[in-house]
Design an enzyme around this catalytic site. Structure first.
Site, mmCIF file in Angstrom:
data_model
loop_
_atom_site.group_PDB
_atom_site.id
_atom_site.type_symbol
_atom_site.label_atom_id
_atom_site.label_comp_id
_atom_site.label_asym_id
_atom_site.label_seq_id
_atom_site.Cartn_x
_atom_site.Cartn_y
_atom_site.Cartn_z
ATOM 1 N N ASP A 95 36.803 41.992 29.292
ATOM 2 C CA ASP A 95 37.873 41.333 28.535
ATOM 3 C C ASP A 95 38.901 40.607 29.395
ATOM 4 O OD1 ASP A 95 39.198 43.385 29.772
ATOM 5 O OD2 ASP A 95 39.353 44.634 27.984
ATOM 6 N N GLU A 117 29.527 45.098 27.974
ATOM 7 C CA GLU A 117 30.667 45.854 27.419
ATOM 8 C C GLU A 117 31.265 45.107 26.217
ATOM 9 O OE1 GLU A 117 34.768 46.886 29.131
ATOM 10 O OE2 GLU A 117 33.542 48.468 30.003
ATOM 11 N N GLU A 131 43.924 40.992 26.625
ATOM 12 C CA GLU A 131 42.514 41.427 26.638
ATOM 13 C C GLU A 131 41.868 41.451 25.258
ATOM 14 O OE1 GLU A 131 44.970 42.944 28.298
ATOM 15 O OE2 GLU A 131 44.431 42.727 30.398
ATOM 16 N N HIS A 204 49.276 49.332 35.221
ATOM 17 C CA HIS A 204 49.317 47.921 35.615
ATOM 18 C C HIS A 204 49.353 46.928 34.456
ATOM 19 C CE1 HIS A 204 45.069 48.155 34.562
ATOM 20 N NE2 HIS A 204 45.109 46.852 34.440
ATOM 21 N N ARG A 206 49.987 44.271 31.658
ATOM 22 C CA ARG A 206 51.067 43.279 31.515
ATOM 23 C C ARG A 206 52.136 43.740 30.525
ATOM 24 N NH1 ARG A 206 47.783 39.478 33.834
ATOM 25 N NH2 ARG A 206 48.765 37.510 34.387
ATOM 26 N N HIS A 237 48.742 49.034 42.025
ATOM 27 C CA HIS A 237 48.098 47.725 41.827
ATOM 28 C C HIS A 237 48.849 46.668 42.654
ATOM 29 C CE1 HIS A 237 46.782 44.150 39.618
ATOM 30 N NE2 HIS A 237 45.890 44.876 38.970
HETATM 31 C C1 UD1 Z 1 43.732 41.648 35.405
HETATM 32 C C2 UD1 Z 1 43.178 41.513 33.985
HETATM 33 C C3 UD1 Z 1 43.267 42.853 33.258
HETATM 34 C C4 UD1 Z 1 42.640 43.964 34.073
HETATM 35 C C5 UD1 Z 1 43.199 43.967 35.473
HETATM 36 C C6 UD1 Z 1 42.456 44.971 36.307
HETATM 37 C C7 UD1 Z 1 43.551 39.391 32.846
HETATM 38 C C8 UD1 Z 1 44.497 38.541 32.100
HETATM 39 N N1 UD1 Z 1 43.994 40.572 33.248
HETATM 40 O O1 UD1 Z 1 45.105 41.941 35.271
HETATM 41 O O2 UD1 Z 1 42.599 42.746 32.016
HETATM 42 O O3 UD1 Z 1 42.935 45.178 33.446
HETATM 43 O O4 UD1 Z 1 43.030 42.685 36.068
HETATM 44 O O5 UD1 Z 1 43.162 45.310 37.459
HETATM 45 O O6 UD1 Z 1 42.437 38.990 33.071
HETATM 46 N N2 UD1 Z 1 46.891 40.554 43.100
HETATM 47 C C9 UD1 Z 1 46.733 40.501 44.468
HETATM 48 N N3 UD1 Z 1 45.511 40.836 45.002
HETATM 49 C C10 UD1 Z 1 44.466 41.251 44.243
HETATM 50 C C11 UD1 Z 1 44.638 41.326 42.861
HETATM 51 C C12 UD1 Z 1 45.857 40.958 42.286
HETATM 52 O O7 UD1 Z 1 47.639 40.153 45.188
HETATM 53 O O8 UD1 Z 1 43.401 41.547 44.789
HETATM 54 C C13 UD1 Z 1 48.201 40.162 42.504
HETATM 55 C C14 UD1 Z 1 48.402 38.638 42.497
HETATM 56 O O9 UD1 Z 1 49.739 38.351 42.772
HETATM 57 C C15 UD1 Z 1 48.077 38.282 41.041
HETATM 58 C C16 UD1 Z 1 48.624 39.507 40.322
HETATM 59 O O10 UD1 Z 1 48.277 40.603 41.155
HETATM 60 O O11 UD1 Z 1 48.675 37.079 40.642
HETATM 61 C C17 UD1 Z 1 48.100 39.721 38.920
HETATM 62 O O12 UD1 Z 1 46.679 39.606 38.880
HETATM 63 P P1 UD1 Z 1 45.969 39.188 37.469
HETATM 64 O O13 UD1 Z 1 44.511 39.201 37.669
HETATM 65 O O14 UD1 Z 1 46.574 37.951 36.942
HETATM 66 O O15 UD1 Z 1 46.453 40.304 36.478
HETATM 67 P P2 UD1 Z 1 46.124 41.846 36.458
HETATM 68 O O16 UD1 Z 1 47.325 42.541 35.973
HETATM 69 O O17 UD1 Z 1 45.511 42.241 37.739
HETATM 70 N N1 UDP Z 2 40.182 51.874 40.782
HETATM 71 C C1 UDP Z 2 39.918 51.811 42.144
HETATM 72 N N2 UDP Z 2 40.964 51.955 43.023
HETATM 73 C C2 UDP Z 2 42.240 52.146 42.605
HETATM 74 C C3 UDP Z 2 42.501 52.198 41.212
HETATM 75 C C4 UDP Z 2 41.443 52.054 40.322
HETATM 76 O O1 UDP Z 2 38.780 51.645 42.563
HETATM 77 O O2 UDP Z 2 43.125 52.249 43.461
HETATM 78 C C5 UDP Z 2 39.053 51.661 39.832
HETATM 79 C C6 UDP Z 2 38.862 52.699 38.778
HETATM 80 O O3 UDP Z 2 37.979 53.713 39.221
HETATM 81 C C7 UDP Z 2 38.260 51.905 37.632
HETATM 82 C C8 UDP Z 2 38.838 50.520 37.812
HETATM 83 O O4 UDP Z 2 39.358 50.478 39.131
HETATM 84 O O5 UDP Z 2 36.861 51.781 37.784
HETATM 85 C C9 UDP Z 2 39.911 50.276 36.805
HETATM 86 O O6 UDP Z 2 40.556 49.125 37.149
HETATM 87 P P1 UDP Z 2 41.960 48.733 36.543
HETATM 88 O O7 UDP Z 2 42.671 49.948 36.090
HETATM 89 O O8 UDP Z 2 42.614 47.845 37.553
HETATM 90 O O9 UDP Z 2 41.548 47.793 35.318
HETATM 91 P P2 UDP Z 2 41.163 48.055 33.787
HETATM 92 O O10 UDP Z 2 40.034 49.013 33.746
HETATM 93 O O11 UDP Z 2 42.392 48.529 33.105
HETATM 94 O O12 UDP Z 2 40.795 46.713 33.293
#
Ligand code: UD1
Ligand code: UDP
Length: 363
Positions: A95, A117, A131, A204, A206, A237
């Site tokens: 999602d 999924e 999502e 984490h 939003r 995160h």
């Molecule tokens: C995204 C997904 C969310 C998922 C989550 C898993 C969307 C809209 N959201 O949210 O569904 O649950 O990933 O973790 O698709 N960043 C880094 N390095 C990384 C990753 C992220 O610096 O490796 C920082 C960046 O500043 C980035 C911010 O995190 O802009 C947010 O990342 P983003 O993918 O937009 O949103 P998530 O909250 O991670």
């Molecule tokens: N996870 C990980 N390292 C971490 C935190 C989470 O590998 O420090 C894994 C966790 O086991 C799960 C996935 O990340 O498989 C969940 O990711 P996240 O919570 O970022 O996203 P969501 O599932 O909410 O989309």
């Protein structure tokens, strides 16, 4: 058959890696893999553990990215890959905005989309945000629905999707857990944990950034100050907005360890050594029940009702007093703890990837 498997974030990577391995080992499939790069370091950690190199990395991540720019960049760059590779089918997962935009790009080029999924729903378009919109949108476009459970398949049927396009496969996260969790695993945090009861925290989403996070962190602080035998570990995160609140509220507490995101091998074994899990994550709501760990879900809605019905997940929202009381209940009430930690796994037998491969071979 030429299959293009695409993903962008940490959870998609964890759940697509077992499938990518399965497809890679099949001679009848020509597999192309693409990382949108919505996440950078957090996905690289996963690929290293599962030993996977992608064919394309679109490298779109920007600090503090907006949903609009994220969508535009994925659409534009992924379309270039479609033009070059002309796959027979695109596989997207879950999602995220990467999954939604890649499915949309496939639709514009009339390439069939398989949704891994599929069918998870809250039916509240703002929760989780964005999502719920993303997954409904992907399911309008998809031609093949790989539903993890009967409940998710039923959602699709109720929406009028063709039953011949829906396959109940289990969740590939269980395939991943089978390769990571090991009772002999020596965690880097064993010594720090000692004999304490470990609470594993992640947050984490939003919609939780700001006051909801602050409220939860205050409840956790109260617990730590009142229970000297409890410790909390929180791999934070990389979203800068999350990090700011987490370090402000919890950074100075003696029995709370804030860490960088840990790799999934470490994280899955951390779940296994924890007493309970506090999270707003989607994937962790599937992993912890599979490992028999109670989960207090820091949200008001969930698309993972199977875990709630099994009794291992409890939706508790983010109100400070409520979170505080629910943690205490699990620390004090043995019966409640036993009830929630009874190992029930509604998410499959670890063979989801194989089932998806079989469907693809029959197309
Ligand atoms: C995204 C997904 C969310 C998922 C989550 C898993 C969307 C809209 N959201 O949210 O569904 O649950 O990933 O973790 O698709 N960043 C880094 N390095 C990384 C990753 C992220 O610096 O490796 C920082 C960046 O500043 C980035 C911010 O995190 O802009 C947010 O990342 P983003 O993918 O937009 O949103 P998530 O909250 O991670
Ligand atoms: N996870 C990980 N390292 C971490 C935190 C989470 O590998 O420090 C894994 C966790 O086991 C799960 C996935 O990340 O498989 C969940 O990711 P996240 O919570 O970022 O996203 P969501 O599932 O909410 O989309």
């Amino acid at each position: 058959m030429k299959v293009l498997a695409v993903f962008g974030t940490r959870p998609e990577a964890i759940k697509m890696c077992p499938l990518i391995k399965e497809l890679h080992n099949c001679e009848k499939i020509e597999l192309i893999t693409c990382l949108t790069g919505q996440h950078d370091e957090m996905v690289q950690q996963v690929l290293k553990i599962f030993n996977i190199c992608v064919d394309y990395n679109l490298k779109i991540m920007k600090e503090n990215q907006t949903l609009i720019l994220l969508t535009i960049h994925v659409l534009e760059k992924f379309d270039g890959i479609l033009e070059k590779e002309k796959p027979d089918i695109i596989l997207v997962h879950g999602d995220t905005t990467s999954a939604m935009a890649c499915a949309m790009a496939g639709f514009y080029r009339k390439i069939p989309v398989g949704h891994v999924e599929a069918g998870l729903r809250t039916y509240n378009i703002y929760s989780p945000y964005p999502e719920e919109f993303n997954r409904q949108m992907i399911d309008i476009i998809s031609g093949f629905y790989f539903a993890p459970t009967k409940e998710s398949a039923d959602n699709l049927l109720r929406e009028g999707k063709n039953k011949d396009d829906i396959y109940i496969t289990g969740n590939t996260v269980i395939d991943a857990l089978k390769t990571t969790v090991n009772l002999e695993y020596k965690s880097s945090y064993d010594e720090w944990k000692g004999n304490s009861k470990l609470l594993l925290l992640t947050m984490h989403r939003r919609e939780n950034i700001g006051k909801p996070m602050q409220d939860v962190f205050r409840a956790v602080k109260r617990i730590i100050r009142e229970y000297s035998d409890v410790k909390v570990i929180y791999p934070v995160h990389l979203n800068p907005n999350v990090r700011k609140i987490a370090y402000q509220e919890l950074g100075k507490e003696k029995n709370i360890l804030l860490t960088e995101p840990v790799n999934p091998l470490e994280f899955h074994n951390l779940i296994n050594m924890s007493y309970l899990v506090l999270t707003d994550s989607g994937g962790i709501q599937e992993e912890a029940p599979a490992l028999g760990k109670p989960v207090l879900v820091l949200r008001n809605t969930t698309e993972r009702m199977e875990g709630v019905l099994a009794g291992t997940l409890k939706l508790i929202g983010t109100d400070t007093d409520n979170v505080y009381c629910e943690i205490i209940r699990l620390l004090e009430d043995k019966n409640e703890y036993e009830h929630m930690s009874k190992s029930k796994n509604p998410y499959g037998d670890g063979k989801a990837s194989k089932r998806i491969l079989d469907v693809l071979l029959n197309i």
